[in-house]
Write a protein that holds these residues in place. Structure first.
Motif, PDB file in Angstrom:
ATOM      1  N   ASN A 139       0.980  -1.660   0.566  1.00  0.00           N
ATOM      2  CA  ASN A 139       0.091  -0.315  -0.054  1.00  0.00           C
ATOM      3  C   ASN A 139       0.714   1.200   0.131  1.00  0.00           C
ATOM      4  O   ASN A 139      -0.008   2.157   0.218  1.00  0.00           O
ATOM      5  N   ILE A 140       1.850   1.201  -0.460  1.00  0.00           N
ATOM      6  CA  ILE A 140       3.358   2.357  -0.402  1.00  0.00           C
ATOM      7  C   ILE A 140       3.013   2.542  -2.108  1.00  0.00           C
ATOM      8  O   ILE A 140       2.172   3.226  -2.732  1.00  0.00           O
ATOM      9  N   GLY A 141       3.874   2.426  -2.581  1.00  0.00           N
ATOM     10  CA  GLY A 141       3.585   3.055  -4.395  1.00  0.00           C
ATOM     11  C   GLY A 141       5.114   3.399  -4.534  1.00  0.00           C
ATOM     12  O   GLY A 141       6.498   3.847  -3.639  1.00  0.00           O
ATOM     13  N   PRO A 142       6.042   2.849  -5.294  1.00  0.00           N
ATOM     14  CA  PRO A 142       7.577   3.014  -5.944  1.00  0.00           C
ATOM     15  C   PRO A 142       7.148   4.694  -6.497  1.00  0.00           C
ATOM     16  O   PRO A 142       8.297   5.205  -7.810  1.00  0.00           O
ATOM     17  N   PHE A 143       7.247   5.708  -5.779  1.00  0.00           N
ATOM     18  CA  PHE A 143       7.300   7.187  -6.054  1.00  0.00           C
ATOM     19  C   PHE A 143       8.458   7.912  -6.468  1.00  0.00           C
ATOM     20  O   PHE A 143       8.672   8.522  -7.219  1.00  0.00           O
ATOM     21  N   VAL A 144       9.644   7.550  -5.230  1.00  0.00           N
ATOM     22  CA  VAL A 144      10.793   7.841  -5.344  1.00  0.00           C
ATOM     23  C   VAL A 144      11.801   7.670  -6.548  1.00  0.00           C
ATOM     24  O   VAL A 144      11.818   8.614  -7.255  1.00  0.00           O
ATOM     25  N   ILE A 145      11.298   6.722  -6.989  1.00  0.00           N
ATOM     26  CA  ILE A 145      12.852   6.112  -8.120  1.00  0.00           C
ATOM     27  C   ILE A 145      11.702   6.188  -9.135  1.00  0.00           C
ATOM     28  O   ILE A 145      12.723   6.026 -10.435  1.00  0.00           O
ATOM     29  N   ALA A 146      10.145   6.715  -9.266  1.00  0.00           N
ATOM     30  CA  ALA A 146       9.370   6.764 -11.247  1.00  0.00           C
ATOM     31  C   ALA A 146       9.883   6.989 -11.959  1.00  0.00           C
ATOM     32  O   ALA A 146      10.224   6.730 -12.831  1.00  0.00           O
ATOM     33  N   PRO A 147      11.092   8.570 -11.289  1.00  0.00           N
ATOM     34  CA  PRO A 147      10.861   9.256 -12.466  1.00  0.00           C
ATOM     35  C   PRO A 147      12.240   8.347 -13.305  1.00  0.00           C
ATOM     36  O   PRO A 147      12.354   8.677 -14.176  1.00  0.00           O
ATOM     37  N   ALA A 148      13.322   8.048 -12.338  1.00  0.00           N
ATOM     38  CA  ALA A 148      14.576   7.579 -12.817  1.00  0.00           C
ATOM     39  C   ALA A 148      14.310   6.378 -13.398  1.00  0.00           C
ATOM     40  O   ALA A 148      14.231   5.513 -14.741  1.00  0.00           O
ATOM     41  N   ILE A 155       7.285   4.968 -19.942  1.00  0.00           N
ATOM     42  CA  ILE A 155       5.878   4.156 -18.794  1.00  0.00           C
ATOM     43  C   ILE A 155       5.464   3.604 -18.728  1.00  0.00           C
ATOM     44  O   ILE A 155       4.649   2.731 -17.972  1.00  0.00           O
ATOM     45  N   SER A 156       5.291   3.194 -20.070  1.00  0.00           N
ATOM     46  CA  SER A 156       4.526   1.570 -20.152  1.00  0.00           C
ATOM     47  C   SER A 156       5.272   0.403 -19.509  1.00  0.00           C
ATOM     48  O   SER A 156       4.601  -0.512 -18.199  1.00  0.00           O
ATOM     49  N   THR A 159       4.989   0.562 -16.048  1.00  0.00           N
ATOM     50  CA  THR A 159       3.943   0.488 -15.265  1.00  0.00           C
ATOM     51  C   THR A 159       3.097  -0.762 -14.893  1.00  0.00           C
ATOM     52  O   THR A 159       3.040  -1.309 -14.202  1.00  0.00           O
ATOM     53  N   GLN A 160       4.315  -2.332 -16.311  1.00  0.00           N
ATOM     54  CA  GLN A 160       3.911  -3.187 -16.219  1.00  0.00           C
ATOM     55  C   GLN A 160       4.468  -3.335 -14.662  1.00  0.00           C
ATOM     56  O   GLN A 160       4.501  -4.939 -13.875  1.00  0.00           O
ATOM     57  N   LEU A 161       5.933  -3.492 -14.383  1.00  0.00           N
ATOM     58  CA  LEU A 161       6.342  -3.367 -13.448  1.00  0.00           C
ATOM     59  C   LEU A 161       6.029  -2.868 -11.811  1.00  0.00           C
ATOM     60  O   LEU A 161       5.757  -4.002 -11.208  1.00  0.00           O
TER      61      LEU A 161
END
Length: 253
Positions: A139-148, A155-156, A159-161
């Motif tokens: 229930n969190i999310g990969p927010f900090v590493i998302a831009p990298a 993005i595709s 999203t799959q990951l």
């Protein structure tokens, strides 16, 4: 440090090898994240450094990501933001270093460990490498590493990951999507290739390599703000009672 380490060794030809390790599958508590960020910055600024190699200790897991113990210990949003900002610090240290950072990946990577791979300028791995973003499952999310990750694989694929938090994606998947650049059957073959690749760059113009690094990271200047804003999201979500429950269950397995 009571648990885990980060060390830097600079060879005579200018390769700064930064190695991190932790008994819990090379997971990353805040102390290690701070030290890794500091040593990346220090190595990049050292007059003898021509190239940085980032690797983890051992023959198993490359990096299990965030320390479960520290996630469970988060009791307020400020502490949560501080912890996740540790990952932002490391990514920004790699991004702003004037030296290229080469990644060496011997095994599985989870969460923030996948972010480390994405932040490296070039990565080599064994066929035992695999990546998983488990954040949504707690229930969190990969927010900090998302831009990298978005920058490296699009993005595709991101999203799959992120929407398959219990699945490991193998080395070939990572290779095909540009997260890593080469895959080898064994650690010995990978290490030979890493050594040869790094050696091939040692005598190249540092001015040219620095300019290339700046070109590769063009358009990311706002990350000095963005990644910390993302850390506040993770820090807030980590406070949830259900997140804590799921973390305890995962830790107990």
């Amino acid at each position: 440090m009571d648990s885990g380490f980060v060390k830097t060794e600079i060879s005579g030809d200018g390769l700064a090898t930064i190695t991190f390790g932790h008994p819990a599958h090379n997971s990353l508590p805040l102390d290690l994240l701070k030290e890794m960020s500091r040593q990346i910055q220090s190595a990049g600024n050292h007059s003898d450094t021509r190239l940085i190699l980032l690797q983890s200790a051992g023959k198993g897991t490359f990096c299990a990501g965030a320390s479960f113990d520290e996630l469970l210990a988060i009791t307020d949003a400020e502490t949560g933001t501080l912890f996740f900002s540790g990952f932002a610090d490391v990514i920004n240290a790699i991004r702003t270093s004037s030296k290229l950072v080469i990644g060496r990946v011997q095994g599985k990577a989870v969460g923030g460990g996948v972010g480390l791979i994405a932040a490296c300028d070039y990565c080599m791995a064994t066929e035992h490498a695999a990546v998983k973003l488990s954040e949504v499952s707690i229930n969190i999310g990969p927010f900090v590493i998302a831009p990298a990750l978005e920058r490296k694989i699009g993005i595709s694929a991101f999203t799959q990951l992120s929407l398959n938090p219990t699945r490991f994606f193998d080395a070939q998947w990572a290779l095909q999507r540009g997260l890593i650049q080469s895959v080898f059957p064994t650690m010995a073959e990978m290490d030979g290739a890493v050594q040869q690749f790094c050696k091939s760059l040692m005598d190249k113009s540092q001015e040219a390599l620095t300019a290339l690094k700046q070109t590769l990271w063009r358009g990311t200047e706002h990350w000095s703000r963005l990644l910390y804003e993302q850390a506040t999201i993770s820090g807030r979500l980590a406070l949830g009672a259900e997140s804590k429950k799921l973390l305890r269950e995962l830790k107990g397995k």
